[in-house]
Design an enzyme around this catalytic site. Structure first.
Site, PDB file in Angstrom:
ATOM      1  N   SER A 276      -4.580 -17.387   0.614  1.00  0.00           N
ATOM      2  CA  SER A 276      -3.997 -17.455  -0.736  1.00  0.00           C
ATOM      3  C   SER A 276      -3.253 -18.781  -0.866  1.00  0.00           C
ATOM      4  O   SER A 276      -2.932 -19.419   0.149  1.00  0.00           O
ATOM      5  CB  SER A 276      -3.008 -16.299  -0.873  1.00  0.00           C
ATOM      6  OG  SER A 276      -2.132 -16.511  -1.946  1.00  0.00           O
TER       7      SER A 276
ATOM      8  N   TYR B 156       4.666 -11.515   1.013  1.00  0.00           N
ATOM      9  CA  TYR B 156       3.216 -11.775   0.922  1.00  0.00           C
ATOM     10  C   TYR B 156       2.893 -13.132   1.554  1.00  0.00           C
ATOM     11  O   TYR B 156       1.886 -13.284   2.253  1.00  0.00           O
ATOM     12  CB  TYR B 156       2.825 -11.750  -0.555  1.00  0.00           C
ATOM     13  CG  TYR B 156       1.361 -11.998  -0.859  1.00  0.00           C
ATOM     14  CD1 TYR B 156       0.387 -11.067  -0.524  1.00  0.00           C
ATOM     15  CD2 TYR B 156       0.957 -13.160  -1.519  1.00  0.00           C
ATOM     16  CE1 TYR B 156      -0.951 -11.292  -0.836  1.00  0.00           C
ATOM     17  CE2 TYR B 156      -0.374 -13.385  -1.837  1.00  0.00           C
ATOM     18  CZ  TYR B 156      -1.328 -12.442  -1.493  1.00  0.00           C
ATOM     19  OH  TYR B 156      -2.654 -12.664  -1.794  1.00  0.00           O
TER      20      TYR B 156
HETATM   21  N1  LIG Z   1      -6.826 -11.810  -6.828  1.00  0.00           N
HETATM   22  C1  LIG Z   1      -6.209 -12.916  -6.528  1.00  0.00           C
HETATM   23  O1  LIG Z   1      -5.775 -13.675  -7.422  1.00  0.00           O
HETATM   24  C2  LIG Z   1      -6.014 -13.329  -5.103  1.00  0.00           C
HETATM   25  C3  LIG Z   1      -5.428 -14.588  -4.869  1.00  0.00           C
HETATM   26  C4  LIG Z   1      -5.245 -15.002  -3.570  1.00  0.00           C
HETATM   27  C5  LIG Z   1      -5.634 -14.194  -2.523  1.00  0.00           C
HETATM   28  N2  LIG Z   1      -6.176 -12.979  -2.755  1.00  0.00           N
HETATM   29  C6  LIG Z   1      -6.557 -12.162  -1.617  1.00  0.00           C
HETATM   30  O2  LIG Z   1      -7.845 -11.637  -1.800  1.00  0.00           O
HETATM   31  C7  LIG Z   1      -7.969 -10.424  -1.063  1.00  0.00           C
HETATM   32  C8  LIG Z   1      -8.570  -9.359  -1.967  1.00  0.00           C
HETATM   33  O3  LIG Z   1      -7.677  -9.122  -3.039  1.00  0.00           O
HETATM   34  P1  LIG Z   1      -8.149  -8.601  -4.487  1.00  0.00           P
HETATM   35  O4  LIG Z   1      -7.635  -9.553  -5.468  1.00  0.00           O
HETATM   36  O5  LIG Z   1      -9.573  -8.260  -4.460  1.00  0.00           O
HETATM   37  O6  LIG Z   1      -7.226  -7.298  -4.618  1.00  0.00           O
HETATM   38  P2  LIG Z   1      -7.580  -5.738  -4.696  1.00  0.00           P
HETATM   39  O7  LIG Z   1      -8.547  -5.472  -5.777  1.00  0.00           O
HETATM   40  O8  LIG Z   1      -6.256  -5.050  -4.732  1.00  0.00           O
HETATM   41  O9  LIG Z   1      -8.307  -5.444  -3.318  1.00  0.00           O
HETATM   42  C9  LIG Z   1      -7.608  -5.231  -2.131  1.00  0.00           C
HETATM   43  C10 LIG Z   1      -8.507  -4.507  -1.157  1.00  0.00           C
HETATM   44  O10 LIG Z   1      -7.802  -4.343   0.082  1.00  0.00           O
HETATM   45  C11 LIG Z   1      -7.900  -2.978   0.485  1.00  0.00           C
HETATM   46  N3  LIG Z   1      -6.711  -2.584   1.244  1.00  0.00           N
HETATM   47  C12 LIG Z   1      -5.426  -2.596   0.829  1.00  0.00           C
HETATM   48  N4  LIG Z   1      -4.630  -2.098   1.782  1.00  0.00           N
HETATM   49  C13 LIG Z   1      -5.433  -1.755   2.825  1.00  0.00           C
HETATM   50  C14 LIG Z   1      -5.207  -1.175   4.087  1.00  0.00           C
HETATM   51  N5  LIG Z   1      -3.981  -0.782   4.492  1.00  0.00           N
HETATM   52  N6  LIG Z   1      -6.260  -0.977   4.915  1.00  0.00           N
HETATM   53  C15 LIG Z   1      -7.506  -1.324   4.517  1.00  0.00           C
HETATM   54  N7  LIG Z   1      -7.789  -1.863   3.332  1.00  0.00           N
HETATM   55  C16 LIG Z   1      -6.761  -2.072   2.489  1.00  0.00           C
HETATM   56  C17 LIG Z   1      -8.015  -2.196  -0.827  1.00  0.00           C
HETATM   57  O11 LIG Z   1      -8.682  -0.960  -0.663  1.00  0.00           O
HETATM   58  P3  LIG Z   1      -7.985   0.471  -0.465  1.00  0.00           P
HETATM   59  O12 LIG Z   1      -6.865   0.573  -1.431  1.00  0.00           O
HETATM   60  O13 LIG Z   1      -9.120   1.429  -0.734  1.00  0.00           O
HETATM   61  O14 LIG Z   1      -7.556   0.515   0.950  1.00  0.00           O
HETATM   62  C18 LIG Z   1      -8.901  -3.120  -1.647  1.00  0.00           C
HETATM   63  O15 LIG Z   1     -10.254  -2.885  -1.342  1.00  0.00           O
HETATM   64  C19 LIG Z   1      -6.566 -10.099  -0.559  1.00  0.00           C
HETATM   65  O16 LIG Z   1      -6.459 -10.502   0.790  1.00  0.00           O
HETATM   66  C20 LIG Z   1      -5.662 -10.948  -1.410  1.00  0.00           C
HETATM   67  O17 LIG Z   1      -4.458 -11.270  -0.773  1.00  0.00           O
HETATM   68  C21 LIG Z   1      -6.383 -12.522  -4.045  1.00  0.00           C
END
Ligand SMILES: NC(=O)c1ccc[n+]([C@@H]2O[C@H](COP(=O)([O-])OP(=O)(O)OC[C@H]3O[C@@H](n4cnc5c(N)ncnc54)[C@H](OP(=O)(O)O)[C@@H]3O)[C@@H](O)[C@H]2O)c1
Length: 278
Positions: free
Chosen positions: A142, A155
């Site tokens: 990120s 975070y």
């Molecule tokens: N969206 C953005 O703007 C952004 C920016 C920078 C970085 N990121 C990174 O991208 C990645 C994906 O994020 P996203 O935006 O797609 O968010 P998201 O839709 O909230 O997806 C997060 C995923 O992580 C899983 N997860 C959460 N806690 C978990 C746990 N304890 N064990 C196993 N799985 C877990 C969730 O599934 P369950 O709830 O089913 O476990 C979900 O599939 C993350 O690492 C995030 O930090 C996102």
């Protein structure tokens, strides 16, 4: 033939957002998938919606917080088809609160999910990748892995740690046939903030406006897959907020000034003053 045709790809965080979109795009490219997250029902829904061979992925539910269970999950993943080519450490959780209001348990929770979980899966797979002399580990970091902004301390800490760990590991495994790509997304259109927690563990529960109009997840994942194919060591994907990486590299002082004088902060303090005088 696609670079990912018949490759076995293990994706964590596959139940929503970036991970879910990766499932669809890697499936369309002919990959065989192992998909993980906590919510088995959501994983099954994603599996049923795969564009090629719906239902063909191995659904492997796991909770990255339960570190002691992860070595068994690694064995289960390998035994599925006897091989793994890519591990995509994508699962993650965000927090939205000031450091002083965040309980230590929440800092630890975020550290486990966003850092130790990835490290545990990586350590489990490494000996196996070494013996097959190939493997590609992808890590989703990120902008918070590069600098800090208010309310994201819990975070930013694990995201910074990911860079330290994987930069070091990459230098240990040169010429081993194993590759590491760290992807830095900007603001991507997912529901990450709705799944985020506040400092005492309560669900934050709302998709922030910035995320509603953010960089489309389909486009972001397409670019990520391109970077993975090129074996990029570090790759940014997102909108114009990516300029902060350059400012931070060439003038960290300037970025700190920008963050501390963010226009939203000024508007809020102006509103507070108005309330006081009313
Ligand atoms: N969206 C953005 O703007 C952004 C920016 C920078 C970085 N990121 C990174 O991208 C990645 C994906 O994020 P996203 O935006 O797609 O968010 P998201 O839709 O909230 O997806 C997060 C995923 O992580 C899983 N997860 C959460 N806690 C978990 C746990 N304890 N064990 C196993 N799985 C877990 C969730 O599934 P369950 O709830 O089913 O476990 C979900 O599939 C993350 O690492 C995030 O930090 C996102």
């Amino acid at each position: 033939m696609s670079h990912f045709q018949n490759k076995i790809i293990w994706i964590t965080g596959a139940s929503s957002g970036i991970g879910e979109e990766m499932c669809y795009q890697f499936s369309a490219l002919g990959a065989k998938l192992i998909i993980s997250a906590r919510n088995e029902g959501k994983l099954k829904r994603v599996n049923a919606q795969l564009p090629r061979n719906p239902g063909s992925a191995k659904v492997l539910p796991l909770d990255l917080e339960k570190l002691s269970e992860l070595p068994d999950k690694v064995h289960e993943a390998i035994s599925y088809l006897g091989k793994i080519d890519f591990l995509i450490n994508n699962a993650g959780m965000a927090v939205r609160d000031f450091a002083k209001n965040t309980e230590l348990e929440i800092d630890q929770k975020l550290m486990n999910i966003n850092y130790f979980g990835s490290v545990a899966l990586t350590k489990g797979l490494l000996p196996y990748f070494e013996s097959q002399k190939s493997g590609h580990i992808v890590v989703i970091s990120s902008l918070s892995g590069k600098y800090g902004v208010p309310k994201l301390a819990a975070y930013a800490a694990p995201k910074h740690a990911l860079h330290g760990f994987y930069d070091s590991l990459r230098n240990e495994i040169v010429d081993s046939g194993i590759y590491i790509s760290v992807i830095i997304p900007g603001i991507i259109q997912t529901e990450i903030t709705a799944h985020a927690v506040l400092g005492k563990g309560e669900n934050y529960g709302k998709v922030e406006t910035a995320f509603l109009k953010a960089y489309p997840v389909e486009k972001a994942v397409k670019k990520m897959i391109g970077a993975i194919q090129k074996r990029s060591e570090e790759y940014y994907v997102g909108g114009s907020e990516g300029i902060t990486l350059w400012i931070n590299r060439f003038s960290p002082w300037l970025l700190r000034r920008i963050i501390r004088n963010h226009p939203l902060k000024k508007i809020r303090s102006f509103k507070k003053k108005m309330k006081f005088w009313n």
